[in-house]
Write an enzyme that holds these catalytic residues in place. Structure first.
Site, PDB file in Angstrom:
ATOM      1  N   ALA A 246      53.308 -40.505  -4.140  1.00  0.00           N
ATOM      2  CA  ALA A 246      51.870 -40.617  -4.370  1.00  0.00           C
ATOM      3  C   ALA A 246      51.208 -41.417  -3.258  1.00  0.00           C
ATOM      4  CB  ALA A 246      51.616 -41.271  -5.727  1.00  0.00           C
ATOM      5  N   HIS A 319      53.901 -33.832  -4.728  1.00  0.00           N
ATOM      6  CA  HIS A 319      54.258 -35.242  -4.900  1.00  0.00           C
ATOM      7  C   HIS A 319      54.221 -35.653  -6.364  1.00  0.00           C
ATOM      8  CE1 HIS A 319      50.520 -37.398  -6.039  1.00  0.00           C
ATOM      9  NE2 HIS A 319      49.899 -36.411  -5.435  1.00  0.00           N
ATOM     10  N   CYS A 320      55.011 -36.686  -6.664  1.00  0.00           N
ATOM     11  CA  CYS A 320      54.890 -37.410  -7.920  1.00  0.00           C
ATOM     12  C   CYS A 320      54.793 -38.884  -7.519  1.00  0.00           C
ATOM     13  CB  CYS A 320      56.066 -37.116  -8.854  1.00  0.00           C
ATOM     14  SG  CYS A 320      57.704 -37.304  -8.130  1.00  0.00           S
ATOM     15  N   SER A 321      55.272 -39.807  -8.319  1.00  0.00           N
ATOM     16  CA  SER A 321      55.123 -41.218  -7.958  1.00  0.00           C
ATOM     17  C   SER A 321      55.985 -41.582  -6.757  1.00  0.00           C
ATOM     18  CB  SER A 321      55.477 -42.108  -9.158  1.00  0.00           C
ATOM     19  OG  SER A 321      54.544 -41.925 -10.194  1.00  0.00           O
TER      20      SER A 321
END
Length: 387
Positions: A246, A319-321
């Site tokens: 992120a 994306h993720c975290s």
């Protein structure tokens, strides 16, 4: 894939009694219904620049309440990934980019002993520009004095990379000795000391053409200096598909330098950093054992493929975290559906380019179900992908 809405009409009563099922949300379905996907929360939209779309409404994704399946008419035929053949002892510019972008808890490049990069060009060329964290080769392997760094110190490095200005001839060949004698000398001296160095295929010229933002005139060696470096997302498909965190999705330098046009946001709380310039698919997903990917997998797959097939072609960041679990699941779904790779082959491909890839067990189970839906049979077992 086409004509699935008609099938859904006939199958809806039977399928409503099933457990976890997969919804095939595609253009033909959307064109037939002219209705948005059933949702229960506020969601963000797919950019209307998406190609292959047959209508102008915006798609979105969150966990659905009413499950239904729109199965493909034709099952996919599995294909094998095809990677470029590289001579032993060489690595491609893309492989080096991913080495410099590697993360395992924290960026690997922050560790001074992660990679030793030796610039085997002239002193003038080195001062003008070189790969980030590179050292002039003469500070390690001197033409007259030999190795200036002890073997004990050299053994601390996980990777030793050498590069000349250009060159792709097999290491040790007459052509290679003529084209880059300093590099060849360094390579064989390091090999004689028990090291296993690798050579950048195409040299500095090839790398700089693709990744000029990872070249610098500055000398960046010490750990505090390394912590100031920008770490980029992993490149999954060359100049096309990227996967990261992120924080990287919110970094303007990353977006600008990679020419990102589309973003798949797999988090529940990360903002759309550049909504006026980028096209987003925002998914409210959590990284746990309860999260249902029933709609997320086909929607993300469709979104990515539409961006990459556009004219001109887009570039997508998923994306993720931290870029490990949720984003990996979505990337794998795309590779299975639009590259026709089994989950096993897709996962191997992804891990070779992003070593920290780690979809949770819940996601792996759902990806196995998705694989069976796409290909009509199980091609991968859970044991195969948990090793």
């Amino acid at each position: 894939m086409k004509g699935c809405w008609e099938q859904l009409m006939h199958l809806s009563n039977d399928l409503s009694e099933m457990g976890v099922v997969l919804s095939r949300v595609n253009n033909s379905c959307r064109a037939a219904t002219r209705e948005p996907v059933n949702t229960s929360q506020t969601v963000n939209s797919i950019c209307d620049r998406e190609v292959n779309s047959t209508d102008s409404d915006h798609s979105s994704i969150i966990p659905i309440q009413n499950k239904a399946v729109c199965e493909p008419v034709e099952l996919l035929v599995p294909a094998l990934p095809v990677a470029a053949r590289v001579e032993r002892g060489y690595v491609t510019p893309q492989q080096v980019y991913n080495l410099l972008s590697a993360e395992a808890g924290q960026p690997a490049l922050f560790d001074p002993f992660y990679i030793l990069i030796l610039d085997c060009r002239s002193a003038e060329s080195y001062k003008d520009s070189h790969l980030v964290t590179a050292r002039a080769a003469v500070t390690v392997i001197h033409p007259v004095l030999g190795c200036l760094v002890s073997c004990i110190e050299l053994q601390k490095y996980s990777i030793i990379l050498l590069y000349a200005e250009e060159g792709c001839s097999p290491v040790g060949s007459l052509r290679a000795r003529v084209d880059s004698p300093d590099l060849q000398r360094c390579f064989f001296q390091l090999s004689h000391l028990g090291m296993d160095p690798v050579i950048l295929l195409g040299g500095f010229s090839a790398f700089h053409t693709l990744y000029p933002f990872l070249c610098t005139p500055r000398m960046v060696l010490l750990e505090p200096e390394r912590h100031t470096l920008t770490i980029y997302p992993s490149e999954i498909l060359e100049e096309a598909l990227y996967q990261g965190s992120a924080a990287q999705a919110c970094d303007y330098r990353v977006i600008k330098n990679l020419h990102i046009t589309h973003v798949v946001n797999a988090t529940a709380n990360s903002p759309e950093a550049f909504p006026n310039t980028l096209c987003y698919l925002t998914l409210s997903l959590t990284d746990d054992g309860q999260q249902n990917l029933v709609e997320a997998l086909p929607l993300a797959s469709r979104f990515i493929n539409s961006a990459l097939m556009a004219v001109p072609a887009g570039r997508v960041l998923v994306h993720c975290s931290t870029g490990r679990s949720r984003s990996s699941a979505l990337t794998l779904a795309f590779l299975m559906e639009h590259r026709r790779w089994s989950l096993l082959h897709a996962l191997r491909w992804l891990k070779e380019r992003r070593a920290c890839t780690a979809p949770n067990v819940n996601f792996l189970h759902q990806l196995l179900t998705y694989e069976e839906l796409l290909f009509g049979s199980k091609l991968t077992s859970l044991n195969d992908i948990r090793r």
